[in-house]
Motif scaffolding. Sequence first.
Motif, PDB file in Angstrom:
ATOM      1  N   PRO A 121       0.825  -1.210   0.000  1.00 47.41           N
ATOM      2  CA  PRO A 121       0.000   0.000   0.000  1.00 47.41           C
ATOM      3  C   PRO A 121       0.856   1.256   0.000  1.00 47.41           C
ATOM      4  O   PRO A 121       1.966   1.262   0.531  1.00 47.41           O
ATOM      5  CB  PRO A 121      -0.808  -0.124   1.299  1.00 47.41           C
ATOM      6  CG  PRO A 121      -0.016  -1.050   2.156  1.00 47.41           C
ATOM      7  CD  PRO A 121       0.683  -1.987   1.235  1.00 47.41           C
ATOM      8  N   ALA A 122       0.339   2.313  -0.608  1.00 49.02           N
ATOM      9  CA  ALA A 122       1.042   3.597  -0.682  1.00 49.02           C
ATOM     10  C   ALA A 122       0.011   4.698  -0.475  1.00 49.02           C
ATOM     11  O   ALA A 122      -0.584   5.199  -1.433  1.00 49.02           O
ATOM     12  CB  ALA A 122       1.735   3.746  -2.037  1.00 49.02           C
ATOM     13  N   ASP A 123      -0.221   5.056   0.777  1.00 49.96           N
ATOM     14  CA  ASP A 123      -1.290   6.007   1.092  1.00 49.96           C
ATOM     15  C   ASP A 123      -0.857   7.156   1.992  1.00 49.96           C
ATOM     16  O   ASP A 123      -1.647   8.076   2.222  1.00 49.96           O
ATOM     17  CB  ASP A 123      -2.459   5.257   1.752  1.00 49.96           C
ATOM     18  CG  ASP A 123      -3.106   4.260   0.805  1.00 49.96           C
ATOM     19  OD1 ASP A 123      -3.363   4.628  -0.356  1.00 49.96           O
ATOM     20  OD2 ASP A 123      -3.334   3.112   1.225  1.00 49.96           O
ATOM     21  N   GLU A 124       0.394   7.168   2.473  1.00 47.63           N
ATOM     22  CA  GLU A 124       0.826   8.207   3.388  1.00 47.63           C
ATOM     23  C   GLU A 124       0.818   9.576   2.690  1.00 47.63           C
ATOM     24  O   GLU A 124       1.300   9.721   1.582  1.00 47.63           O
ATOM     25  CB  GLU A 124       2.241   7.922   3.907  1.00 47.63           C
ATOM     26  CG  GLU A 124       2.434   6.520   4.449  1.00 47.63           C
ATOM     27  CD  GLU A 124       2.814   5.507   3.389  1.00 47.63           C
ATOM     28  OE1 GLU A 124       2.914   5.890   2.201  1.00 47.63           O
ATOM     29  OE2 GLU A 124       2.982   4.329   3.742  1.00 47.63           O
ATOM     30  N   GLY A 125       0.252  10.568   3.388  1.00 48.79           N
ATOM     31  CA  GLY A 125       0.275  11.927   2.866  1.00 48.79           C
ATOM     32  C   GLY A 125      -0.946  12.323   2.071  1.00 48.79           C
ATOM     33  O   GLY A 125      -1.097  13.499   1.720  1.00 48.79           O
ATOM     34  N   ARG A 153       9.482   6.989  -2.923  1.00 48.67           N
ATOM     35  CA  ARG A 153       8.780   6.294  -1.843  1.00 48.67           C
ATOM     36  C   ARG A 153       8.513   7.194  -0.639  1.00 48.67           C
ATOM     37  O   ARG A 153       8.328   6.713   0.481  1.00 48.67           O
ATOM     38  CB  ARG A 153       9.526   5.029  -1.432  1.00 48.67           C
ATOM     39  CG  ARG A 153       9.775   4.084  -2.610  1.00 48.67           C
ATOM     40  CD  ARG A 153      10.104   2.703  -2.172  1.00 48.67           C
ATOM     41  NE  ARG A 153      10.407   1.852  -3.308  1.00 48.67           N
ATOM     42  CZ  ARG A 153      10.523   0.535  -3.238  1.00 48.67           C
ATOM     43  NH1 ARG A 153      10.349  -0.085  -2.081  1.00 48.67           N
ATOM     44  NH2 ARG A 153      10.806  -0.182  -4.313  1.00 48.67           N
ATOM     45  N   GLU A 154       8.477   8.485  -0.868  1.00 49.27           N
ATOM     46  CA  GLU A 154       8.096   9.419   0.178  1.00 49.27           C
ATOM     47  C   GLU A 154       6.577   9.533   0.226  1.00 49.27           C
ATOM     48  O   GLU A 154       5.867   8.899  -0.540  1.00 49.27           O
ATOM     49  CB  GLU A 154       8.742  10.782  -0.083  1.00 49.27           C
ATOM     50  CG  GLU A 154      10.273  10.760  -0.051  1.00 49.27           C
ATOM     51  CD  GLU A 154      10.868  12.096  -0.428  1.00 49.27           C
ATOM     52  OE1 GLU A 154      10.100  12.980  -0.876  1.00 49.27           O
ATOM     53  OE2 GLU A 154      12.097  12.259  -0.290  1.00 49.27           O
ATOM     54  N   SER A 155       6.064  10.360   1.126  1.00 46.12           N
ATOM     55  CA  SER A 155       4.622  10.561   1.224  1.00 46.12           C
ATOM     56  C   SER A 155       4.102  11.274  -0.017  1.00 46.12           C
ATOM     57  O   SER A 155       4.835  11.990  -0.715  1.00 46.12           O
ATOM     58  CB  SER A 155       4.293  11.389   2.470  1.00 46.12           C
ATOM     59  OG  SER A 155       4.645  10.697   3.646  1.00 46.12           O
ATOM     60  N   TRP A 156       2.819  11.090  -0.279  1.00 48.33           N
ATOM     61  CA  TRP A 156       2.176  11.768  -1.403  1.00 48.33           C
ATOM     62  C   TRP A 156       2.147  13.281  -1.172  1.00 48.33           C
ATOM     63  O   TRP A 156       1.955  13.752  -0.050  1.00 48.33           O
ATOM     64  CB  TRP A 156       0.742  11.266  -1.568  1.00 48.33           C
ATOM     65  CG  TRP A 156       0.655   9.864  -2.078  1.00 48.33           C
ATOM     66  CD1 TRP A 156       0.477   8.728  -1.341  1.00 48.33           C
ATOM     67  CD2 TRP A 156       0.753   9.438  -3.438  1.00 48.33           C
ATOM     68  NE1 TRP A 156       0.437   7.626  -2.153  1.00 48.33           N
ATOM     69  CE2 TRP A 156       0.606   8.032  -3.444  1.00 48.33           C
ATOM     70  CE3 TRP A 156       0.930  10.109  -4.647  1.00 48.33           C
ATOM     71  CZ2 TRP A 156       0.649   7.279  -4.619  1.00 48.33           C
ATOM     72  CZ3 TRP A 156       0.974   9.365  -5.826  1.00 48.33           C
ATOM     73  CH2 TRP A 156       0.829   7.969  -5.798  1.00 48.33           C
ATOM     74  N   GLN A 157       2.308  14.002  -2.275  1.00 48.63           N
ATOM     75  CA  GLN A 157       2.255  15.460  -2.238  1.00 48.63           C
ATOM     76  C   GLN A 157       1.104  15.930  -3.124  1.00 48.63           C
ATOM     77  O   GLN A 157       1.059  15.597  -4.315  1.00 48.63           O
ATOM     78  CB  GLN A 157       3.565  16.049  -2.749  1.00 48.63           C
ATOM     79  CG  GLN A 157       3.564  17.560  -2.885  1.00 48.63           C
ATOM     80  CD  GLN A 157       4.810  18.082  -3.590  1.00 48.63           C
ATOM     81  OE1 GLN A 157       5.687  17.312  -3.972  1.00 48.63           O
ATOM     82  NE2 GLN A 157       4.880  19.391  -3.789  1.00 48.63           N
ATOM     83  N   PRO A 158       0.160  16.718  -2.588  1.00 54.22           N
ATOM     84  CA  PRO A 158      -0.889  17.261  -3.453  1.00 54.22           C
ATOM     85  C   PRO A 158      -0.310  18.302  -4.404  1.00 54.22           C
ATOM     86  O   PRO A 158       0.545  19.106  -4.021  1.00 54.22           O
ATOM     87  CB  PRO A 158      -1.870  17.893  -2.460  1.00 54.22           C
ATOM     88  CG  PRO A 158      -1.054  18.186  -1.240  1.00 54.22           C
ATOM     89  CD  PRO A 158       0.002  17.128  -1.181  1.00 54.22           C
ATOM     90  N   LEU A 159      -0.764  18.271  -5.647  1.00 53.54           N
ATOM     91  CA  LEU A 159      -0.260  19.179  -6.671  1.00 53.54           C
ATOM     92  C   LEU A 159      -1.240  20.326  -6.876  1.00 53.54           C
ATOM     93  O   LEU A 159      -2.437  20.107  -7.032  1.00 53.54           O
ATOM     94  CB  LEU A 159      -0.032  18.425  -7.981  1.00 53.54           C
ATOM     95  CG  LEU A 159       0.963  17.248  -7.900  1.00 53.54           C
ATOM     96  CD1 LEU A 159       1.090  16.562  -9.251  1.00 53.54           C
ATOM     97  CD2 LEU A 159       2.327  17.712  -7.405  1.00 53.54           C
ATOM     98  N   THR A 160      -0.724  21.513  -6.874  1.00 50.34           N
ATOM     99  CA  THR A 160      -1.546  22.712  -7.137  1.00 50.34           C
ATOM    100  C   THR A 160      -0.912  23.463  -8.300  1.00 50.34           C
ATOM    101  O   THR A 160      -1.197  23.156  -9.439  1.00 50.34           O
ATOM    102  CB  THR A 160      -1.654  23.577  -5.880  1.00 50.34           C
ATOM    103  OG1 THR A 160      -0.340  23.872  -5.383  1.00 50.34           O
ATOM    104  CG2 THR A 160      -2.439  22.861  -4.787  1.00 50.34           C
ATOM    105  N   GLY A 161      -0.048  24.444  -8.028  1.00 47.50           N
ATOM    106  CA  GLY A 161       0.758  25.060  -9.085  1.00 47.50           C
ATOM    107  C   GLY A 161      -0.024  25.541 -10.283  1.00 47.50           C
ATOM    108  O   GLY A 161       0.379  25.298 -11.426  1.00 47.50           O
ATOM    109  N   GLY A 162      -1.171  26.192 -10.047  1.00 48.97           N
ATOM    110  CA  GLY A 162      -1.972  26.704 -11.153  1.00 48.97           C
ATOM    111  C   GLY A 162      -3.242  25.931 -11.403  1.00 48.97           C
ATOM    112  O   GLY A 162      -4.123  26.415 -12.119  1.00 48.97           O
TER     113      GLY A 162
END
Length: 329
Positions: free
Chosen positions: A208-212, A258-267
């Motif tokens: 699983p990959a759900d952190e962040g 393999r770091e935590s997920w980052q939400p993308l905004t940037g426009g």
Amino acid sequence: MARLYAATGDGLARLDEAGETWAVEVSLPGSGAQCLVVDPADPDTVFVGLREGGVRRSVDGGRTWVDCRLPEPGVFSLAASAADGAVYAGTEPSRLFRSDDKGESWRELKALLELPSRPRWSFPPRPWTSHVRWIAPSPHDADLLLVGIELGGLMRSSDGGQSWQDHRPGAQPDVHSLAWHPRTPGRAYEAGGGGAAFSTDAGETWQPADEGRDRHYTWSVTVDPDDADRWYVSASTGPYAAHGRGDPQARIYRRRDRESWQPLTGGLPEPLPAMPYALLATDGRLFAGLANGQLWESRDRGDSWTATRLQGDTLVAVLALAPDRASSA
């Protein structure tokens, strides 16, 4: 100049880049186009799956079409193998078909329906049925195939679909989309109804990959062709938000090393006005297609985004995106 194809839920759109704009040409209007795939060896050969009309094929970049006469009309998924050129179609009710002659004839891979979990497959909005939501043939091994059942599990075959392993450990059972890394054998990715997962052993087991992420109803997944540890998902708070007519509460996320997920905004609009049903990373570019027909692009791996300028026919929605394979990674 790049070319993209999009399934709109109504028809099939061809998008040709022309300087600062994209020319949109829609074919098969009113057909209920749900999914598509481009022949890996020929960017002008396109297959589209229709909600109630089977599979159609074009050999001229989407301008004219022929019926491929799939035995089952309700098509939810298509795939083409980069390893051997085979074309796959998945349907509702759940059946899986393979063509080795570009859709001229089909054979059913019936062993999929012999899995022990099959009696429990059930799609919540239509609990009497289920469908093959995604098909992912490995680009490195013609015999290796992943199939996602909505709702039923992530299945794996290592012999071209003649036999199957039932739902794989660690994977999400409510499969929405799957991807292989095009250059790193063994790396696979999943977006599912309860979160995301990845595999480093060719789909045998999943982590699983759900952190962040504060949204776990993930829908689309794509991976950077240049980096197996950089991948993207779109996510909402749940199925009603994602697929309803109100606020989708959706975001696009990136995971690196393999770091935590980052939400993308940037426009990108905050919040997004419609669910990002289609993500596509290709040729150093990242595209996001929304349920309202908007198409967004990033050229810096998700750090900043611009809305594409579309001209020509109206893009009513983007349910699926595929690149002109000749110009993709």
